[in-house]
Design a protein around this motif. Sequence first.
Motif, mmCIF file in Angstrom:
data_model
loop_
_atom_site.group_PDB
_atom_site.id
_atom_site.type_symbol
_atom_site.label_atom_id
_atom_site.label_comp_id
_atom_site.label_asym_id
_atom_site.label_seq_id
_atom_site.Cartn_x
_atom_site.Cartn_y
_atom_site.Cartn_z
ATOM 1 N N SER A 5 9.887 26.839 54.908
ATOM 2 C CA SER A 5 9.314 28.179 54.760
ATOM 3 C C SER A 5 8.316 28.507 55.870
ATOM 4 N N ASN A 6 7.825 27.509 56.598
ATOM 5 C CA ASN A 6 6.916 27.789 57.723
ATOM 6 C C ASN A 6 7.572 28.736 58.721
ATOM 7 N N GLU A 7 8.877 28.594 58.887
ATOM 8 C CA GLU A 7 9.626 29.472 59.796
ATOM 9 C C GLU A 7 9.581 30.918 59.298
ATOM 10 N N VAL A 8 9.706 31.095 58.002
ATOM 11 C CA VAL A 8 9.648 32.437 57.412
ATOM 12 C C VAL A 8 8.257 33.034 57.608
ATOM 13 N N ILE A 70 13.413 27.846 48.196
ATOM 14 C CA ILE A 70 13.623 29.196 47.662
ATOM 15 C C ILE A 70 12.958 30.228 48.565
ATOM 16 N N MET A 71 11.740 29.956 49.033
ATOM 17 C CA MET A 71 11.078 30.880 49.951
ATOM 18 C C MET A 71 11.892 31.035 51.222
ATOM 19 N N PHE A 72 12.447 29.941 51.711
ATOM 20 C CA PHE A 72 13.295 29.995 52.903
ATOM 21 C C PHE A 72 14.532 30.852 52.624
ATOM 22 N N ALA A 73 15.156 30.664 51.472
ATOM 23 C CA ALA A 73 16.352 31.432 51.117
ATOM 24 C C ALA A 73 16.048 32.927 50.994
ATOM 25 N N ALA A 78 19.327 34.880 52.140
ATOM 26 C CA ALA A 78 20.365 34.144 51.421
ATOM 27 C C ALA A 78 20.257 34.335 49.911
ATOM 28 N N MET A 79 19.062 34.662 49.422
ATOM 29 C CA MET A 79 18.861 34.886 47.984
ATOM 30 C C MET A 79 17.907 36.061 47.796
ATOM 31 N N PRO A 80 18.319 37.082 47.049
ATOM 32 C CA PRO A 80 17.398 38.182 46.750
ATOM 33 C C PRO A 80 16.271 37.700 45.822
ATOM 34 N N ALA A 81 15.092 38.255 45.991
ATOM 35 C CA ALA A 81 13.952 37.879 45.161
ATOM 36 C C ALA A 81 14.246 38.130 43.684
ATOM 37 N N LYS A 82 14.957 39.209 43.364
ATOM 38 C CA LYS A 82 15.297 39.515 41.968
ATOM 39 C C LYS A 82 16.133 38.389 41.364
ATOM 40 N N LYS A 89 13.533 30.646 39.397
ATOM 41 C CA LYS A 89 13.249 29.847 40.588
ATOM 42 C C LYS A 89 11.998 30.344 41.294
ATOM 43 N N MET A 90 11.466 31.467 40.804
ATOM 44 C CA MET A 90 10.235 32.021 41.356
ATOM 45 C C MET A 90 9.411 32.542 40.188
ATOM 46 N N GLU A 91 8.165 32.114 40.140
ATOM 47 C CA GLU A 91 7.236 32.602 39.121
ATOM 48 C C GLU A 91 6.319 33.613 39.793
ATOM 49 N N VAL A 92 6.111 34.728 39.123
ATOM 50 C CA VAL A 92 5.251 35.768 39.681
ATOM 51 C C VAL A 92 4.151 36.070 38.683
#
Length: 111
Positions: A5-8, A70-73, A78-82, A89-92
């Motif tokens: 995710s550092n790249e993102v 997941i952040m990278f995706a 590659a993966m929508p946040a929704k 896979k993501m907690e908000v």
Amino acid sequence: MSLKSNEVFAKIAKRLENIDPANRQVQQVYKFRITKDGKVVKNWVMDLKAVKLTESDGDAEATLIMDDEIMFAIGTGAMPAKEAMAQDKMEVRGQVEQLIFLLEPFIASLK
């Protein structure tokens, strides 16, 4: 620690350099808590009011917690946040509905 995710986040930082603080659509503060093997390994705060990204654990209006992969995706499209949210896979935390949907087009367009 080397994270995908550092790249993102490098792309996000570069993009923020090109945003005119006087002419921006999104003005919220987001915190990203990046995990690896279930443990938080890095925190980022993206302050779209001040138009800056910092490695920090500061205050935010919404906090997104996810694995490095997941952040990278999400950041590469590659993966929508929704989808990440729907698959747990993501907690908000925070002002979820309003803020996550403002943020997604900003990050997903980093491809």
